[in-house]
Design a protein around this motif. Structure first.
Motif, mmCIF file in Angstrom:
data_model
loop_
_atom_site.group_PDB
_atom_site.id
_atom_site.type_symbol
_atom_site.label_atom_id
_atom_site.label_comp_id
_atom_site.label_asym_id
_atom_site.label_seq_id
_atom_site.Cartn_x
_atom_site.Cartn_y
_atom_site.Cartn_z
ATOM 1 N N VAL A 65 37.752 47.079 34.947
ATOM 2 C CA VAL A 65 38.948 46.354 35.347
ATOM 3 C C VAL A 65 38.648 45.736 36.705
ATOM 4 O O VAL A 65 38.187 46.432 37.622
ATOM 5 N N ARG A 67 39.730 43.054 40.115
ATOM 6 C CA ARG A 67 40.863 42.920 41.040
ATOM 7 C C ARG A 67 41.944 41.967 40.520
ATOM 8 O O ARG A 67 43.071 41.981 40.999
ATOM 9 N N ASN A 69 43.080 42.283 37.648
ATOM 10 C CA ASN A 69 43.694 43.124 36.621
ATOM 11 C C ASN A 69 43.287 42.687 35.212
ATOM 12 O O ASN A 69 44.035 42.827 34.255
ATOM 13 N N GLU A 70 42.052 42.158 35.095
ATOM 14 C CA GLU A 70 41.480 41.776 33.806
ATOM 15 C C GLU A 70 40.547 42.879 33.330
ATOM 16 O O GLU A 70 39.845 43.487 34.137
#
Length: 112
Positions: A65, A67, A69-70
């Motif tokens: 993950v 930064r 949020n992927e």
């Protein structure tokens, strides 16, 4: 070659990669099964799982993950060399297997 307990940091990566000099890896090995956690830089939390081949090279899949949020993931083949001071350097050829599908190369080195 055994990777258990070894720690690595990225020293080189192609532009399409997310791992950087702020990304640290903690490797574990049980038999020929390799696993690791990694984080730092653009990576919030990542894991990898794979196989240590007889010649010491690695085949693994990774997911993390970032930064943004992927959730990102891919596959990698790493070839080890031993540096003059005894540390390991891994030459990696990887490919994103998510939306991107691009390929790249990176180098990580053992931190003592």
């Amino acid at each position: 070659m055994n990777y258990n307990g070894r720690k690595f940091v990225s020293v080189e990566n192609t532009e399409n990669g997310e791992v950087s000099a702020k990304t640290f890896f903690n490797y574990k090995q049980e038999g020929n099964i390799l696993s690791a956690t990694y984080s730092g830089g653009e990576i919030v939390k990542g894991t990898l799982i794979g196989i240590v081949q007889e010649n010491g090279s690695l085949l693994f899949r990774y997911n993390h993950v970032n930064r943004k949020n992927e959730i990102r993931g891919g596959q990698c083949c790493s070839t080890p060399t031993i540096l003059s001071d005894g540390r390991l350097r891994l030459h990696e050829r990887w490919k994103w297997t998510d939306r991107d599908q691009s390929e790249g190369e990176s180098i990580i080195e053992e931190v003592k």
